[in-house]
Write an enzyme that holds these catalytic residues in place. Structure first.
Site, short mmCIF file in Angstrom:
data_model
loop_
_atom_site.label_atom_id
_atom_site.label_comp_id
_atom_site.label_asym_id
_atom_site.label_seq_id
_atom_site.Cartn_x
_atom_site.Cartn_y
_atom_site.Cartn_z
N MET A 287 -39.62 -33.31 -58.35
CA MET A 287 -38.30 -33.32 -57.71
C MET A 287 -37.24 -32.94 -58.74
SD MET A 287 -36.28 -36.86 -56.70
CE MET A 287 -36.56 -37.05 -54.98
N ASP B 35 -32.86 -31.29 -58.26
CA ASP B 35 -31.56 -31.55 -57.62
C ASP B 35 -31.59 -32.15 -56.21
OD1 ASP B 35 -31.24 -29.77 -59.70
OD2 ASP B 35 -30.28 -28.23 -58.50
N PHE C 274 -33.75 -22.35 -53.57
CA PHE C 274 -33.01 -23.13 -54.56
C PHE C 274 -31.95 -24.00 -53.87
CE2 PHE C 274 -33.64 -20.81 -58.92
CZ PHE C 274 -35.01 -20.89 -58.78
N ARG D 118 -25.67 -19.02 -57.46
CA ARG D 118 -26.48 -19.96 -56.68
C ARG D 118 -25.76 -21.27 -56.35
NH1 ARG D 118 -28.92 -19.43 -61.71
NH2 ARG D 118 -28.74 -21.23 -63.08
N ASP D 119 -26.44 -22.06 -55.50
CA ASP D 119 -26.09 -23.44 -55.17
C ASP D 119 -24.82 -23.55 -54.33
OD1 ASP D 119 -28.23 -23.76 -56.92
OD2 ASP D 119 -26.98 -24.30 -58.63
N TRP E 237 -32.63 -31.76 -67.89
CA TRP E 237 -33.56 -30.62 -68.00
C TRP E 237 -34.28 -30.58 -69.33
CZ3 TRP E 237 -35.93 -28.22 -64.44
CH2 TRP E 237 -35.34 -27.97 -63.21
C1 FRU Z 1 -30.02 -27.07 -61.23
C2 FRU Z 1 -30.80 -25.85 -60.78
C3 FRU Z 1 -30.02 -25.09 -59.73
C4 FRU Z 1 -31.10 -24.36 -58.98
C5 FRU Z 1 -32.22 -25.35 -59.01
C6 FRU Z 1 -33.59 -24.73 -59.08
O1 FRU Z 1 -30.77 -28.10 -61.73
O2 FRU Z 1 -31.12 -25.04 -61.88
O3 FRU Z 1 -29.02 -24.26 -60.24
O4 FRU Z 1 -30.69 -24.03 -57.68
O5 FRU Z 1 -32.01 -26.19 -60.13
O6 FRU Z 1 -34.59 -25.68 -58.89
#
Ligand code: FRU
Length: 501
Positions: free
Chosen positions: A36, A38, A97, A166-167, A305
């Site tokens: 797991m 985000d 993502f 992204r996101d 991370w």
């Molecule tokens: C943040 C991230 C996001 C991406 C996702 C990929 O932790 O790097 O930017 O969408 O994780 O798993």
């Protein structure tokens, strides 16, 4: 349903049986099986909170991203739902993502996420392109929109990377238009947030650079969030590759909060104050939503991370979320406290008042102050104002060998969390410090332990420090130490798995 989604749904049902509920946190959401990261799509829909998450069910390492799914009535007991999205389309074959969700005008659950696709380059290498996609569902099953992507690489403004886009965070303005902010990287490697707008949620136009960054705050901005609270506008974002500044920010991936003003008619955000969101070791990529009674609630990934790859990928699961936190803005700062629902989990109250601690007494243990599912509040005061103490320590999750420490040095106004002796066998980050505003040696802190984590809320939530710990669950001790003399009040509850009726 695609073969990938069907396989993932079967796999998680078969493999979750290998995980005993006591091997999981008691009231934090953890991965159903496998990996797991985000939180995704955090929203209140059809009478329940929905939490999705970046998910690789097949082992405990990051892999082709799916969206895991769970629902809750109280943000503390989570019921798993079948995996919601699998990387089963040409436009998201490299991964689904992060993204967000909300109820659309027809009462459907609308998900917006980043579809990642790998494309071969002229030199033979592969590059991953990122575009925004939609899926519509009923709270359990989701269908991807037939015209995905809805924001493609061709809609990225000139000078921004197509590989770091992204996101998306979606919301609806008071004018009825959908808005969406997306993390981006400009040509000079500076994280930025781009704003898009749409009348129907499917057709989007680029509006502006919603929040810029001159390069001071990292190189790519991940998982932006935006909301209005207590008369202010708040952006929360997780920059990559940050540099530290004193006790604010830190090297690597961070989450920062930007407080300012927002003018909806022109879609301008004017930043006024910046600070770190969590001063501990494990907290990243949070999302917020509004509860039906109007509270703004935030949940982050309780990991980091740079520390997240030292474990055995054959572990049955890896990854948990932070406690859901209620947010407030006070004096251009973000305050966070555990959601009030946590009070329903409390039992066995124990209280000590005016306990005198001194170095002559050595380590102090108080009867019934122990445990690994704990809600404990501690207040300390110097015993003698003329003679300030040097250091105060609480050791938690302690046995003869292991402990995790919270340390306060009043003369420097520094607090520290240390998991150096928590049974970790890796050379990763084990300590973090923060400067607190307090200068008088008076400190108030609330400690929430949930088996494999410690979250510390300082000064009524003005600062928070979160860390996961690998310590064996039998290490339940809590003890107090001081260099000098302090007076202390301690109150403590045991926290239980299910709300007491
Ligand atoms: C943040 C991230 C996001 C991406 C996702 C990929 O932790 O790097 O930017 O969408 O994780 O798993």
């Amino acid at each position: 349903m695609s073969q990938q989604l069907c396989d993932a749904r079967k796999y998680e049902i078969e493999h979750e049986k290998t995980i005993k509920s006591t091997d999981r946190p008691c009231f934090h959401l953890s991965s159903r099986v496998g990996w797991m990261n985000d939180p995704n799509g955090f929203s209140y829909y059809n009478g329940q909170y929905h939490m999705f998450y970046q998910y690789h069910p097949y082992n405990a390492a990051w892999g082709p991203m799916h969206w895991g799914h769970a629902v809750s009535n109280d943000l503390l007991s989570w019921e798993y739902k079948p995996v919601a999205l699998a990387p089963d389309e040409l436009y998201d074959a490299f991964g689904c993502f992060s993204g967000t969700a909300m109820e659309d005008k027809d009462g459907n659950h609308l998900i917006i996420y980043t579809g990642v696709v790998s494309r071969k380059q002229a030199d033979g290498s592969n590059k991953e392109y990122q575009q925004q996609c939609i899926a519509i569902g009923d709270g359990e099953n989701y269908s991807k929109y037939e015209s995905n992507p809805v924001i493609s690489t061709s809609q990225i403004p000139e000078g921004f990377s197509v590989l770091d886009f992204r996101d998306p965070k979606i919301w609806k303005g008071t004018d009825g238009e959908y808005r969406c902010i997306i993390g981006a990287r400009d040509k000079d490697d500076r994280g930025q947030i781009l704003l898009y707008k749409s009348k129907d949620g499917f057709h989007w136009q680029y509006v502006n650079v919603f929040v810029g960054n001159d390069g001071y705050f990292g190189k790519m901005w991940e998982c932006p969030d935006f909301f209005l609270l207590d008369g202010k506008a708040v952006v929360i974002v997780s920059p990559q590759e940050m540099l530290p500044e004193g006790f604010e920010y830190r090297n690597g991936n961070n989450t920062i909060c930007i407080i300012g003003d927002y003018e909806e008619s022109t879609d301008t955000f004017i930043p006024q104050a910046y600070h770190t969101v969590d001063y501990g070791i494990d907290f990243y990529a949070p999302e917020t939503t509004e509860s039906p009674d109007g509270r703004r609630i935030m949940i982050g990934w309780m990991q980091n991370w740079d520390n997240s790859s030292g474990h055995d990928i054959h572990e049955p699961y890896f990854g948990q979320m932070s406690l859901p936190r209620e947010l407030k803005i006070v004096g251009n700062r973000l305050y966070q406290l555990p959601v009030s629902e946590l009070k329903e989990r409390r039992k066995d109250f124990v209280e000590y008042k005016d306990v005198l601690l001194s170095d002559d007494a050595g380590e102090i243990v108080l009867k019934d102050i122990e445990g690994r599912t704990v809600d404990m509040e501690v207040e300390i005061f110097p015993d003698d104002n003329e003679n300030m103490y040097d250091m105060f320590t609480i050791s938690m999750a302690k046995n003869d060998t292991f402990h995790t420490d919270f340390i306060f040095r009043p003369k420097e106004s520094i607090v520290e969390i240390s998991r150096k002796y928590s049974e970790s066998r890796r050379a990763t980050v084990h300590q973090r410090r923060a400067e607190i505003s307090n200068k008088e040696g008076v400190l108030k802190a609330r400690f929430i332990l949930d088996r494999y984590s410690v979250e510390i809320f300082l000064e009524d939530g003005r600062q928070v420090m979160s860390t996961t710990i690998p310590t064996d669950i039998d290490a339940k001790g809590i003890c107090f130490n001081v260099v000098g003399k302090v007076k202390m009040n301690v109150s403590k509850y045991e926290l239980v798995e299910n709300a007491l009726l």
